[in-house]
Design an enzyme around this catalytic site. Structure first.
Site, mmCIF file in Angstrom:
data_model
loop_
_atom_site.group_PDB
_atom_site.id
_atom_site.type_symbol
_atom_site.label_atom_id
_atom_site.label_comp_id
_atom_site.label_asym_id
_atom_site.label_seq_id
_atom_site.Cartn_x
_atom_site.Cartn_y
_atom_site.Cartn_z
ATOM 1 N N CYS A 168 87.553 8.694 -34.961
ATOM 2 C CA CYS A 168 86.497 7.704 -34.741
ATOM 3 C C CYS A 168 86.554 7.140 -33.313
ATOM 4 C CB CYS A 168 86.554 6.641 -35.824
ATOM 5 S SG CYS A 168 84.955 5.877 -36.069
ATOM 6 N N HIS A 226 87.478 8.820 -40.905
ATOM 7 C CA HIS A 226 88.829 8.236 -41.014
ATOM 8 C C HIS A 226 89.659 8.952 -42.077
ATOM 9 C CE1 HIS A 226 88.442 4.350 -38.703
ATOM 10 N NE2 HIS A 226 87.175 4.750 -38.748
ATOM 11 N N GLU A 278 92.746 8.970 -42.565
ATOM 12 C CA GLU A 278 93.892 8.170 -43.025
ATOM 13 C C GLU A 278 93.513 7.268 -44.196
ATOM 14 O OE1 GLU A 278 92.060 7.594 -40.484
ATOM 15 O OE2 GLU A 278 91.707 5.436 -40.270
HETATM 16 N N1 GLN Z 1 82.030 1.936 -33.436
HETATM 17 C C1 GLN Z 1 83.336 2.089 -32.880
HETATM 18 C C2 GLN Z 1 83.265 2.368 -31.373
HETATM 19 O O1 GLN Z 1 82.227 2.595 -30.854
HETATM 20 C C3 GLN Z 1 84.124 3.176 -33.579
HETATM 21 C C4 GLN Z 1 84.275 2.832 -35.043
HETATM 22 C C5 GLN Z 1 85.556 3.260 -35.667
HETATM 23 O O2 GLN Z 1 86.509 3.651 -34.997
HETATM 24 N N2 GLN Z 1 85.626 3.133 -36.966
HETATM 25 O O3 GLN Z 1 84.244 2.362 -30.716
#
Ligand code: GLN
Length: 206
Positions: free
Chosen positions: A89, A180, A182
């Site tokens: 992410c 994610h 994890e």
């Molecule tokens: N929206 C976050 C970003 O732009 C990422 C979201 C996440 O890691 N769950 O950094």
């Protein structure tokens, strides 16, 4: 070198988890489940003692603010150039060569363009189960304010997609997911990374 010394890192590699913000504890637990030894990383000096690194989810702008202190960003840039790194992410955003919506600094290790918050706001976070290139059937994927990999370049292998866009990719020593892993009990994605780290240890001169 005695045989115990040389086989130890192979059986249980030391994998760092960047522990600045986000769900680093869940990653540490997932690494244990996948047969690795997790190390929480909070200082650039610690990078020298690990075989691989996970950059967790969170908020990529917050990561950047923290990393810009004490030369951490520069050390990390050097690390990701040839050491196994897995970004999830926000971690995937940090690894990309290009970030949009809005544009921001990155580590430039994953040959891809990543658009931040591409699936809407926090309330639009969701769980999908879909096929991947990993063995063992469909995989649960938890998305939280997820980015979208809108373009990939040379050397990037797509391991899973959502609506036709890559969500799990691998490029040599780099693994990245827009979801994610994890937060699910399935350990196949972490296992893939631990195996990647093991194969790098086996093929690099010590
Ligand atoms: N929206 C976050 C970003 O732009 C990422 C979201 C996440 O890691 N769950 O950094």
């Amino acid at each position: 070198m005695n045989p115990t010394e040389s086989s130890l890192p192979l059986s249980s590699p030391r994998i760092g988890v960047l522990a600045i913000q986000g769900d680093y504890d869940a990653h540490a637990q997932a690494l244990i489940g996948a047969g690795a030894q997790p190390v929480l990383i909070r200082k650039p000096e610690q990078l020298a003692a690990i075989d691989g690194l996970i950059i967790p989810g969170g908020e990529s702008t917050t990561f950047l603010k923290f990393l810009e202190r004490d030369g951490f960003l520069g050390s990390l840039r050097e690390f990701v150039r040839d050491k196994p790194t897995f970004g999830t992410c926000a971690g995937c955003i940090l690894l990309a060569t290009e970030v949009t919506h809005p544009a921001q600094k990155s580590l430039g290790a994953l040959n891809a363009t990543v658009e931040r918050n591409a699936y809407g706001r926090q309330i639009d976070s969701s769980i999908h189960t879909a096929a991947t290139e990993l063995p063992g059937g469909p995989l649960e994927m938890v998305y939280i304010r997820a980015p979208r990999i809108v373009k990939t370049g040379d050397g990037v292998q797509v391991l899973a997609t959502r609506d036709g866009f890559p969500v799990l990719v691998e490029q040599g020593h780099i693994l990245a997911a827009t979801f994610h892993p994890e937060l699910s009990s399935d350990r196949r994605v972490h296992q893939r990374f631990v195996d990647l780290v093991r194969s790098r240890i086996a093929h690099s001169p010590r």
